[in-house]
Design an enzyme around this catalytic site. Structure first.
Site: not given
Ligand code: GLC
Length: 799
Positions: A405, A408, A483
């Site tokens: 995650d 980017e 998100d």
């Molecule tokens: C980001 C991700 C989400 C995750 C969060 C905490 O917002 O997109 O899926 O739960 O980080 O790790």
């Protein structure tokens, strides 16, 4: 964002007349008086690469997008010099290259224009950074449509839109918001029933304007790098997508459990909560294959560590979950906490693996753990090291999958939400700044993750998930759309995003079911599950800030509906797995927008809601509260309503009833849909018979079922089973032939066939030319028979 018109004002330069021409095997070079070189590569008769240099110099040729074994080779290539132009002819298309200005026109063999330059290639020198802002403009014909482009949260048809590809952490994004998490600079154009594709393989920030600024112009440009694009001729959209997918690659087959239902939240902890969650699934008999651990399992958000208070014995927990049929998937982010006592940080420091700013200091940014440094995943040595870090988690703890995650990379508390543009990257030996590496950073992280996880899960198959992606990332992992928000509009967005991703060569996709931010009500959650089970990746995930989002969080009625649909997903697993097989073997998108399914029917060009799940199941989500059904368009052909077998002749828009416990689903006539029994998790039951729903047609339809060991690599050595069915229906007769391929022995030998819409009462039955007594194999009256033999021909005749 620089607009096209602004750019024009600042001084565009254009190629002048051609002064030199060279033909060297599959490459043709044109040089202009003012130093532009166009290098044209014939990859296939219908796939051509266009690459432009200024000042006579090409940059070294390197791309992260491309697959290693692209199919190459053409049947025909002729290059002729005529008075105003050069003419390049393959067995599929002709390309005219104007001598006066290097403009291109691509036509089919009937001289129908497919794609032509407006201004064509032009550029502007970039005084701030050096190099050029490279641009291309094409004529947009009236009636032309545009599709693809990755995860854009906009109408499936992009005509009239401008989009930007710059991978961005986009918490709670909205409809039409730009840019989002992925950069997939590929579009499909559809002009007078001829489809073509353009893939602008440039990792800088790219822009595409689809007749937004000027009604008759479609243009694309990049902040740096080369004008380097691939052109694919269809004439079918499917062929274009297949060609792009061939160029940028497909994943290996995932383990079958990865296609089951997954449950996630930010975050499930401590261990006791995880166990409770698991046992609720089993108690309530809601199938589930994977549970996700979000960042809170770590010690102070340090990647590759465990919080021992919350998870005193992760190995034991993972093992116990596995015994109960659950796989564990853990999150890993790119930001490494600055902490002298943290081994990952130390190793990266000792080896010089962190990214540096232009003048030498390390690049620092705030993420969950506070100040972090970021490994340079564009360095092969760093990728090797990163992959190795998974050893303990996978080999020792037994974790089954990894979720990357914030890659980017997302950086908090800075307006750009990401790394500074002067950050340096290795770019596999082509050193550059973040301007060029940004869009591939997450891709290279997840590539390293995939290689590592694969090494340690072997001989089983890895499962990896990413948020950021550039073209080609589909080779390594599944992806989700980031998100989103628990609103009805986001249900609409999820639907178009998945269709668009599939159209962009990336089929293993899903949304956070129910919405990540905010809280859905039971109705929205149920409607989202009804759609989500038809997406290749099917996972509930939420921020956890606003309450629970488990299948049972919304009362008994909703729990029952959710169970019914998750069960349906498990029944359809062999169909879904076969879709995956076709995707990786033929590049066929797993979901098809209606325009991809039938581009000849202009009604489909602007449809957004209906899509094909695989090739034979039509789905249309209900996207409004309090609905008892909805209007939808059924493409041409005959369709069986999945819920009541009513047959509808397509090519019409119709009201379809779908109360809260239904979603409009139709099956194409002639289809044979394979089903497994409901299981609480993949592998729970041995498959003793294959159920097949057979939908009668007066005509011919082909179907298939791909199966293997559901994990491992034996399938690559021929240990798979591909059953191809050819159904031929006549007024008083139905013949099903089976052709088998591969040497995997399926665990079942029986087929339970349920006939839908059979227009006659079964009189006689022959199996492989032997007459059998219908009484012996008929179940439940007329419509169900049990064939206890791996037949090659089944022949039913009416009474
Ligand atoms: C980001 C991700 C989400 C995750 C969060 C905490 O917002 O997109 O899926 O739960 O980080 O790790």
């Amino acid at each position: 964002m620089i607009t096209n018109t602004e750019v024009e004002k600042r001084g565009n330069q254009h190629p002048s007349h051609i002064v030199d021409f060279k033909h060297d095997n599959d490459k043709i070079y044109f040089t202009t008086h003012n130093g532009v070189i166009l290098e044209l590569t014939i990859l296939r008769d219908s796939a051509i690469r266009f690459r432009y240099a200024t000042e006579h110099v090409f940059e070294p040729d390197f791309s992260y997008a491309l697959n290693d074994d692209v199919s190459l080779g053409y049947n025909e290539l002729e290059v002729k010099e005529e008075i105003p132009e050069y003419v390049i002819t393959t067995s599929k298309i002709k390309i005219y290259v104007q001598k006066a200005d290097l403009k291109i026109q691509i036509v089919d063999l009937d001289d129908v224009v497919i794609c032509e330059d407006e201004l064509g290639f032009h550029w502007e020198e970039n005084f701030d950074y050096g190099g050029n802002i490279v641009k291309m403009s094409k004529v947009c014909h009236s009636g032309e449509s545009y599709y693809g482009m990755g995860d854009k949260a906009s109408h499936t048809n992009l005509k009239g839109k401008r989009v930007n590809n710059w991978v961005t952490d986009s918490y709670a994004y909205g409809k039409d918001q730009e840019p989002l998490y992925k950069a997939i600079p590929f579009y499909v154009g559809l002009k007078e029933n001829i489809a073509y594709g353009v893939f602008f393989d440039n990792s800088f920030s790219t822009y595409f304007d689809f007749a937004n600024e000027k009604r008759n112009v479609t243009s694309f440009w990049a902040d740096g790098g080369e004008m380097n694009y691939y052109f694919f001729y269809g004439p079918k959209i499917g062929q274009v997508v297949e060609a792009y997918t061939d160029l940028t690659g497909v994943p290996e087959l995932p383990p079958l459990w990865a296609l089951g239902f997954h449950q996630s939240k930010w975050s499930y902890y401590p261990e006791k909560k995880v166990k409770e969650l698991a046992s609720s699934f089993r108690k309530l008999k809601i199938p589930c294959d994977a549970i996700y651990l979000d960042i809170d399992y770590m010690e102070g958000f340090r990647c590759f560590t465990w919080n021992n208070r919350r998870f005193p014995n992760p190995k034991k927990m993972v093992e116990e979950l596995e015994k109960d049929g659950f796989k564990t998937v853990t999150m890993i982010d790119p930001g490494i906490k600055i902490d002298r006592d943290y081994w990952v940080y130390q190793q990266a420091m000792d080896n010089g693996f962190f990214c540096r700013r232009a003048d030498g200091p390390h690049f620092k940014g705030k993420v969950w753990p506070g100040e972090c440094k970021f490994p340079d995943f564009t360095n092969p040595e760093v990728r090797e090291w990163w992959g190795g870090l998974y050893k303990e988690m996978i080999s020792d703890m037994g974790v089954h999958g990894v979720w990357n995650d914030m890659n980017e990379p997302a950086v908090m508390e800075v307006p750009t939400k990401t790394a500074n543009l002067d950050v340096r990257h290795d770019y596999d030996g082509h050193p550059c700044s973040h301007r060029k590496a940004h869009n591939v950073y997450g891709m290279q992280m997840v590539r390293a993750t995939y290689d590592g996880v694969k090494k340690f899960t072997f001989p089983k198959r890895p499962f990896v998930l990413t948020r950021a992606a550039y073209s080609g990332t589909q080779r390594y992992c599944a992806t989700w759309t980031g998100d989103n928000v628990a609103t009805w509009e986001h249900l609409w967005i999820a639907n178009v995003q998945m269709q668009r991703m599939c159209m962009s060569g990336y089929s293993f996709v899903g949304s956070d079911i129910g919405g990540f931010a905010e809280q859905p009500n039971g109705e929205l959650f149920a409607r989202w599950v009804q759609l989500g089970i038809f997406h290749p990746f099917c996972r509930v995930h939420s921020s956890g800030d606003h309450g629970e989002q488990e299948p049972w969080s919304f009362g008994d009625e909703i729990t029952d509906i959710v169970r019914k649909f998750i069960e349906l997903r498990y029944q359809l697993l062999p169909y879904l797995y076969t879709m995956f097989y076709k995707y990786i073997n033929n590049g066929l998108p797993m979901l098809q927008s209606l325009v991809l399914y039938d581009q000849e029917d202009t009604q489909t060009h602007f449809r957004t809601d209906e899509f094909l799940f695989g090739e034979q199941i039509l789905v249309c989500p209900v996207q409004e509260p309090n609905a008892k059904g909805r209007r939808m368009y059924l493409p041409k052909g005959k369709w069986f309503n999945f819920w009541n077998d009513e047959v509808i002749e397509g090519g019409v828009e119709k009201w379809i009833p779908a109360d809260i416990d239904e979603i409009p689903v139709f099956v194409k006539e002639g289809a044979m849909i394979p089903k497994y029994p409901v299981q609480q998790y993949v592998g729970e039951k041995e498959i003793k018979e294959l159920e097949i729903d057979v939908y009668y047609t007066e005509g011919i339809e082909n179907s298939s079922v791909y199966e293997d060991q559901q994990d491992g690599y034996d399938y690559k050595k021929g240990r798979y089973s591909l059953r191809k069915f050819r159904l031929r229906g006549k007024k008083n007769e139905l013949i099903i032939q089976q052709f088998k391929d591969g040497n995997f022995i399926t665990p079942y030998t029986k087929f339970k066939m349920t006939f839908h819409g059979l227009p006659f009462k079964i009189g006689s039955i022959e199996i492989d030319n032997e007459v059998v007594n219908p009484k012996d194999i008929k179940l439940n009256g007329n419509n169900v028979i049990e064939v206890s033999k791996d037949f090659t021909e089944l022949h039913l005749t009416g009474q």
